[in-house]
Design a protein around this motif. Structure first.
Motif, PDB file in Angstrom:
ATOM      1  N   ALA A 146       0.854  -1.187   0.000  1.00  0.00           N
ATOM      2  CA  ALA A 146       0.000   0.000   0.000  1.00  0.00           C
ATOM      3  C   ALA A 146       0.887   1.233   0.000  1.00  0.00           C
ATOM      4  O   ALA A 146       1.751   1.388   0.868  1.00  0.00           O
ATOM      5  N   ILE A 147       0.688   2.089  -0.981  1.00  0.00           N
ATOM      6  CA  ILE A 147       1.434   3.341  -1.087  1.00  0.00           C
ATOM      7  C   ILE A 147       0.458   4.468  -0.790  1.00  0.00           C
ATOM      8  O   ILE A 147      -0.536   4.651  -1.510  1.00  0.00           O
ATOM      9  N   VAL A 148       0.706   5.204   0.269  1.00  0.00           N
ATOM     10  CA  VAL A 148      -0.170   6.313   0.636  1.00  0.00           C
ATOM     11  C   VAL A 148       0.391   7.584   0.023  1.00  0.00           C
ATOM     12  O   VAL A 148       1.464   8.046   0.398  1.00  0.00           O
ATOM     13  N   GLY A 149      -0.315   8.137  -0.952  1.00  0.00           N
ATOM     14  CA  GLY A 149       0.119   9.358  -1.621  1.00  0.00           C
ATOM     15  C   GLY A 149       0.409   9.125  -3.084  1.00  0.00           C
ATOM     16  O   GLY A 149       1.279   8.315  -3.429  1.00  0.00           O
ATOM     17  N   GLY A 183       6.712  10.658  -6.075  1.00  0.00           N
ATOM     18  CA  GLY A 183       7.407   9.553  -5.443  1.00  0.00           C
ATOM     19  C   GLY A 183       6.565   8.295  -5.382  1.00  0.00           C
ATOM     20  O   GLY A 183       7.007   7.201  -5.740  1.00  0.00           O
ATOM     21  N   GLY A 184       5.320   8.430  -4.922  1.00  0.00           N
ATOM     22  CA  GLY A 184       4.450   7.273  -4.810  1.00  0.00           C
ATOM     23  C   GLY A 184       4.155   6.627  -6.144  1.00  0.00           C
ATOM     24  O   GLY A 184       4.150   5.388  -6.270  1.00  0.00           O
ATOM     25  N   LEU A 185       3.920   7.438  -7.176  1.00  0.00           N
ATOM     26  CA  LEU A 185       3.620   6.892  -8.502  1.00  0.00           C
ATOM     27  C   LEU A 185       4.849   6.239  -9.124  1.00  0.00           C
ATOM     28  O   LEU A 185       4.737   5.226  -9.827  1.00  0.00           O
ATOM     29  N   THR A 186       6.034   6.820  -8.896  1.00  0.00           N
ATOM     30  CA  THR A 186       7.259   6.204  -9.410  1.00  0.00           C
ATOM     31  C   THR A 186       7.467   4.831  -8.778  1.00  0.00           C
ATOM     32  O   THR A 186       7.828   3.862  -9.466  1.00  0.00           O
TER      33      THR A 186
END
Length: 369
Positions: A4-7, A11-14
């Motif tokens: 789970a990536i919060v944001g 950075g999160g999308l990369t």
């Protein structure tokens, strides 16, 4: 392994993109309701050793080159009388340096590279709690929940994930005010010529008035001031801003007068340099959530490099994510600390009483030995 990536920032999308390339799925939880809910700010220069390296790992180098603007590297520094102190001209068409790309364009490039269901929009994290059998349970505004094995906080300055690891909190370092001048070439050709294809800094004593050309032909106007205790509403008036630059060449202050809409102020904040935390299984941070720096050109680049390094560690040993997180964190702490120290020095220099002289020395190439 449920990641789970919060944001859903750069950075999160990369991170999600590079994990996807390695066959590792991830869910990105983003508080915005859709990709166009708000403007993404101005443009940024992607550095070869960080942002560009991350895009290469994401397989998006060619897409980046088709969208980036090498001419955006042109940079002029003026004094309050309008005299040119520094004028950097990049080599035409060269991607060898730090080409500019609009933040919106770069974010869209990353979003378009992901499976359509990767980003869960309108998911504002309100709490994250450890589960008895490992991993975390995430609670979102509105009563929705999700579980994960690995939790990555890529949720910026006011990270909700950060308190799981450290009690470090940001503090204000400057006051920034932004305006936008739309369709500058047609409506304000003199300002378009003044700013040029890249960046213009007009530097006075403890204040900077800047203009940045975006890919859509608009100019993003910025004002940088030392942090103070005044209410931000003080800076929502063009008249009040013009008073701050009384005596400056009217060709420069015309950037403020031409702004479409009211000024938008906010505080720029930083985390303490050297912020670290003891390793905790199943959770880590990247980008501003981990090492919020002064806004002098490193934040997005380091966030994307964080993502590339974390993705590489997880992909190399997906059966042992804790070992991957531990290795990522130790390398990230060591890499980021000198960069954060440099950013603090540059920020102090830019808003010092002798900023113009200091910046001329900083940007003037030293003669070869």
């Amino acid at each position: 392994m449920r990641v789970a990536i919060v944001g859903g920032g750069l950075g999160g999308l990369t991170l999600a993109r590079i994990l996807h390339r390695h066959g590792l799925g991830a869910a990105v939880y983003e508080r915005e309701s859709h990709r166009a809910e708000r403007t993404q700010g101005g443009s940024l220069d992607l550095h070869p050793e960080s942002g560009q390296r991350a895009l290469a790992a994401a397989g998006l180098e060619a897409r980046f080159r088709s969208e980036a603007r090498p001419q955006g590297e042109e940079h002029r520094i003026l004094d309050p009388a309008g005299r040119v102190l520094v004028h950097h001209r990049p080599r035409p068409g060269s991607f060898a340096g730090r080409p500019e790309i609009d933040r919106r364009v770069l974010r869209d490039l990353l979003l378009d590279s992901l499976p359509e269901d990767t980003v869960a929009w309108d998911h504002r994290l309100v709490a994250a709690e450890p589960r008895p059998d490992g991993g975390f349970r995430l609670a979102f505004h509105g009563g929705r929940h999700a579980d994960c094995d690995v939790l990555v906080g890529a949720d910026g300055a006011r990270s909700v994930v950060r308190p799981l690891l450290t009690d470090a909190t940001p503090s204000a370092v400057s006051t920034l005010v932004s305006l936008t001048v739309d369709d500058a070439d047609r409506r304000h050709p003199a300002l378009a010529d003044l700013v040029g294809p890249g960046n213009l800094w007009c530097v006075g004593e403890r204040r900077i008035l800047s203009g940045q050309r975006l890919g859509d032909g608009s100019i993003r106007v910025g004002i940088s001031l030392p942090a103070d205790d005044r209410d931000l509403d003080t800076y929502r008036s063009k008249r009040a801003l013009l008073d701050l630059f009384a005596g400056w060449d009217p060709r420069l202050t015309a950037l403020i007068e031409a702004g479409d809409g009211p000024p938008v102020p906010h505080r720029a904040e930083v985390l303490p340099v050297g912020t670290r935390w003891p390793h905790r299984p199943g959770v880590t941070l990247l980008g501003d959530a981990a090492h919020l720096m002064p806004p002098v050109g490193e934040g997005a680049n380091q966030a994307m490099l964080d993502a590339a390094d974390l993705a590489a560690a997880l992909a190399a040993d997906p059966a042992d994510p804790d070992a991957a997180i531990r290795a990522y964190e130790e390398a990230m702490f060591a890499r980021v600390q000198p960069i954060a120290e440099m950013c603090v020095r540059v920020q102090a220099m830019m808003l010092s009483p002798t900023a113009a002289d200091d910046l001329v020395r900083f940007f003037t190439p030293r003669p070869a030995d």
